[in-house]
Motif scaffolding. Sequence first.
Motif, PDB file in Angstrom:
ATOM      1  N   ALA A   1      -7.545  -2.506   0.565  1.00 19.69           N
ATOM      2  CA  ALA A   1      -6.861  -2.964  -0.577  1.00 19.69           C
ATOM      3  C   ALA A   1      -6.195  -1.562  -1.158  1.00 19.69           C
ATOM      4  N   LEU A   2      -6.852  -0.530  -0.884  1.00 24.53           N
ATOM      5  CA  LEU A   2      -6.560   0.837  -1.724  1.00 24.53           C
ATOM      6  C   LEU A   2      -5.657   1.463  -0.741  1.00 24.53           C
ATOM      7  N   SER A   3      -5.794   1.193   0.723  1.00 20.38           N
ATOM      8  CA  SER A   3      -4.668   1.673   1.394  1.00 20.38           C
ATOM      9  C   SER A   3      -3.346   1.047   1.246  1.00 20.38           C
ATOM     10  N   GLY A   4      -3.210  -0.322   1.090  1.00 19.87           N
ATOM     11  CA  GLY A   4      -2.026  -0.659   0.700  1.00 19.87           C
ATOM     12  C   GLY A   4      -1.451  -0.157  -0.784  1.00 19.87           C
ATOM     13  N   ILE A   5      -2.003   0.090  -1.687  1.00 17.50           N
ATOM     14  CA  ILE A   5      -1.603   0.596  -2.969  1.00 17.50           C
ATOM     15  C   ILE A   5      -1.133   2.302  -2.415  1.00 17.50           C
ATOM     16  N   ALA A   6      -1.867   3.079  -1.784  1.00 20.14           N
ATOM     17  CA  ALA A   6      -1.341   4.284  -1.451  1.00 20.14           C
ATOM     18  C   ALA A   6       0.038   4.427  -0.643  1.00 20.14           C
ATOM     19  N   ALA A   7       0.187   3.207   0.463  1.00 21.67           N
ATOM     20  CA  ALA A   7       1.173   3.114   1.053  1.00 21.67           C
ATOM     21  C   ALA A   7       2.331   2.925   0.338  1.00 21.67           C
ATOM     22  N   ARG A   8       2.254   2.177  -0.761  1.00 24.63           N
ATOM     23  CA  ARG A   8       3.403   1.638  -1.563  1.00 24.63           C
ATOM     24  C   ARG A   8       3.611   2.442  -2.694  1.00 24.63           C
ATOM     25  N   ALA A   9       3.139   3.701  -2.949  1.00 21.06           N
ATOM     26  CA  ALA A   9       3.203   4.495  -3.936  1.00 21.06           C
ATOM     27  C   ALA A   9       4.293   5.248  -3.902  1.00 21.06           C
ATOM     28  N   PRO A  10       5.093   5.994  -4.917  1.00 19.92           N
ATOM     29  CA  PRO A  10       6.357   6.353  -4.506  1.00 19.92           C
ATOM     30  C   PRO A  10       6.258   7.886  -4.232  1.00 19.92           C
ATOM     31  N   LEU A  11       5.018   8.548  -4.015  1.00 19.32           N
ATOM     32  CA  LEU A  11       4.740   9.876  -3.799  1.00 19.32           C
ATOM     33  C   LEU A  11       3.477   9.641  -2.782  1.00 19.32           C
ATOM     34  N   PRO A  12       3.421  10.826  -1.891  1.00 19.61           N
ATOM     35  CA  PRO A  12       2.357  11.002  -0.972  1.00 19.61           C
ATOM     36  C   PRO A  12       0.842  10.960  -1.636  1.00 19.61           C
ATOM     37  N   VAL A  13       0.230  10.172  -1.163  1.00 21.21           N
ATOM     38  CA  VAL A  13      -1.182   9.851  -1.513  1.00 21.21           C
ATOM     39  C   VAL A  13      -2.305  10.164  -0.576  1.00 21.21           C
ATOM     40  N   GLU A  14      -3.377  11.169  -0.983  1.00 21.75           N
ATOM     41  CA  GLU A  14      -4.048  11.163   0.199  1.00 21.75           C
ATOM     42  C   GLU A  14      -5.487  10.554  -0.438  1.00 21.75           C
TER      43      GLU A  14
ATOM     44  N   ALA B   1     -12.516  -5.695  -8.007  1.00 22.01           N
ATOM     45  CA  ALA B   1     -11.358  -6.021  -8.600  1.00 22.01           C
ATOM     46  C   ALA B   1     -10.904  -4.955  -9.773  1.00 22.01           C
ATOM     47  N   VAL B   2     -12.151  -4.610 -10.416  1.00 23.14           N
ATOM     48  CA  VAL B   2     -11.624  -3.367 -11.474  1.00 23.14           C
ATOM     49  C   VAL B   2     -11.399  -2.141 -10.834  1.00 23.14           C
ATOM     50  N   ALA B   3     -11.918  -1.797  -9.869  1.00 27.69           N
ATOM     51  CA  ALA B   3     -11.744  -0.548  -8.889  1.00 27.69           C
ATOM     52  C   ALA B   3     -10.228  -0.608  -8.374  1.00 27.69           C
ATOM     53  N   TYR B   4      -9.843  -1.493  -7.882  1.00 32.30           N
ATOM     54  CA  TYR B   4      -8.542  -1.903  -7.363  1.00 32.30           C
ATOM     55  C   TYR B   4      -7.503  -1.760  -8.360  1.00 32.30           C
ATOM     56  N   PHE B   5      -7.614  -2.354  -9.609  1.00 26.67           N
ATOM     57  CA  PHE B   5      -6.712  -2.181 -10.626  1.00 26.67           C
ATOM     58  C   PHE B   5      -6.722  -1.044 -11.390  1.00 26.67           C
ATOM     59  N   VAL B   6      -7.699  -0.141 -11.483  1.00 21.76           N
ATOM     60  CA  VAL B   6      -7.992   1.311 -11.980  1.00 21.76           C
ATOM     61  C   VAL B   6      -7.183   2.139 -11.217  1.00 21.76           C
TER      62      VAL B   6
ATOM     63  N   ALA C   1      -4.858 -10.777  -1.837  1.00 23.75           N
ATOM     64  CA  ALA C   1      -5.623 -11.288  -0.813  1.00 23.75           C
ATOM     65  C   ALA C   1      -6.377 -10.303  -0.060  1.00 23.75           C
ATOM     66  N   VAL C   2      -5.868  -9.267   0.397  1.00 23.26           N
ATOM     67  CA  VAL C   2      -6.458  -8.259   1.349  1.00 23.26           C
ATOM     68  C   VAL C   2      -7.724  -7.724   0.615  1.00 23.26           C
ATOM     69  N   LEU C   3      -7.814  -7.829  -0.676  1.00 18.74           N
ATOM     70  CA  LEU C   3      -9.115  -7.367  -1.352  1.00 18.74           C
ATOM     71  C   LEU C   3     -10.398  -8.219  -1.277  1.00 18.74           C
ATOM     72  N   GLU C   4     -10.030  -9.581  -1.130  1.00 20.68           N
ATOM     73  CA  GLU C   4     -10.963 -10.406  -0.814  1.00 20.68           C
ATOM     74  C   GLU C   4     -11.359 -10.430   0.643  1.00 20.68           C
ATOM     75  N   ASP C   5     -10.311 -10.274   1.570  1.00 20.25           N
ATOM     76  CA  ASP C   5     -10.408 -10.480   2.858  1.00 20.25           C
ATOM     77  C   ASP C   5     -11.034  -9.317   3.893  1.00 20.25           C
ATOM     78  N   ARG C   6     -10.455  -8.100   3.415  1.00 22.34           N
ATOM     79  CA  ARG C   6     -11.072  -6.922   4.141  1.00 22.34           C
ATOM     80  C   ARG C   6     -11.556  -5.705   3.160  1.00 22.34           C
ATOM     81  N   GLY C   7     -11.580  -6.082   1.802  1.00 22.78           N
ATOM     82  CA  GLY C   7     -12.614  -4.926   0.943  1.00 22.78           C
ATOM     83  C   GLY C   7     -11.588  -4.043   0.337  1.00 22.78           C
ATOM     84  N   LEU C   8     -12.066  -3.071  -0.123  1.00 18.88           N
ATOM     85  CA  LEU C   8     -11.594  -2.045  -1.214  1.00 18.88           C
ATOM     86  C   LEU C   8     -10.721  -1.296  -0.301  1.00 18.88           C
ATOM     87  N   ASP C   9     -11.266  -0.708   0.794  1.00 20.40           N
ATOM     88  CA  ASP C   9     -10.679   0.232   1.716  1.00 20.40           C
ATOM     89  C   ASP C   9      -9.223  -0.028   1.856  1.00 20.40           C
TER      90      ASP C   9
END
Length: 411
Positions: free
Chosen positions: A296-309, A324-329, A286-294
Amino acid sequence: MGLSGALRRTTRWIADHAPWSAWAWRSTAFTVAAIPMALPAAAAFVFPKAAGLTLLVLLILTPLLTLAQRSRFRELLEREIPAVAQGRRTLHPKALPAWLRAESTWRQYGYHLLVSPLAGIGGALVVLAWAGGFAGAAVYGWSWMLPDEYGGPGWTGRYDTITVLGALLLLATPWLAAALARLDAFAAAALLGPNRAKELERRVEDLAESRADVLDAADLERRRIERDLHDGAQQRLVALAMNLGIARATLTDLPPEAKAVIDEAHREAKEAIEELNSLVRGLHPAVLEDRGLDAALSGIAARAPLPVELTVELARRPGPTVEAVAYFVVSEALANVAKHAKASRCRVDARRDADLLRITVTDDGVGGADPARGTGLVGLRKRVGSVDGTILINSPLGGPTVVTVELPCGL
């Protein structure tokens, strides 16, 4: 058995291609029918003083001549020459300038001016060949009409030669007609029908549009499923977990076995909620549709099991399908890093340059990523290819691994 079968096939082929066969007469009728259609263009060569007027009349008659030629191919050769699509009737005054500028008009005009007279000459040659063949093969039948001075000794041998030559000409004429028909069909397909290059370009555009529609429909369906799961099944599981929690807290006088069952059910409900949350985020966050790719990618980076810059620079948002493709990639790339790369850190860079979204995922792992080994990179390649994107994987042994993805933002 094999010899008799081959003999049957040979006999049938000879019968099908004999001078009296339907194939021979169909080819002959087709080539001879080109003679009257060549007369308008032939007039320009026969009357050179009126050539300008004749050429103008030929240009005006081009649509009618094209219809007649298509009918000739369809009825006599059973070959359909596709018509060129016209946005407006040619005879309409407003359509005349566009018709004169169209390359299809001048291709058809070239056929009627150059190919049609040659086809007419070919038809005349076929007629002469048939006439000469019949006359030569039947020379003994009509030689009595010759004057006496031409019927003296020695003519019998000449008649034999003429008979043989006439028979050979009868055998060769159908093949001549068929060859002329094949050449005429080749020229007609190139000049009277649609431009193959433009037709292919139009079909590619249609396929690209239809594929974009399919991708949009699939994205909408994913959003619908996400909403249904979030608002339906997920809410029911939350209510179930709450009721089980209340039951565990209030029903203190239950036997230990019953309490254990309630505790197990409560734990299973909470785990189901977590799994459903992950599934919903995987379908369409839902965050991808509401707030955009930035975001959504921040959420992915926060949940990653290693540090992500993470670095995201987007002058404007791309389309929802590309987002959507960029998010899933990025999600799949980080999952591959965590599972296979043995990396200590990772960097994700997403930037938009004009109509191109470039995503770079870099890790300091062991490298050696190979799509042929089925490590999930095959799925990345397919997902990127669905929107005409490109993916480049540079992963030498020992690392680092750099995955560069470029997505066009036109979808």
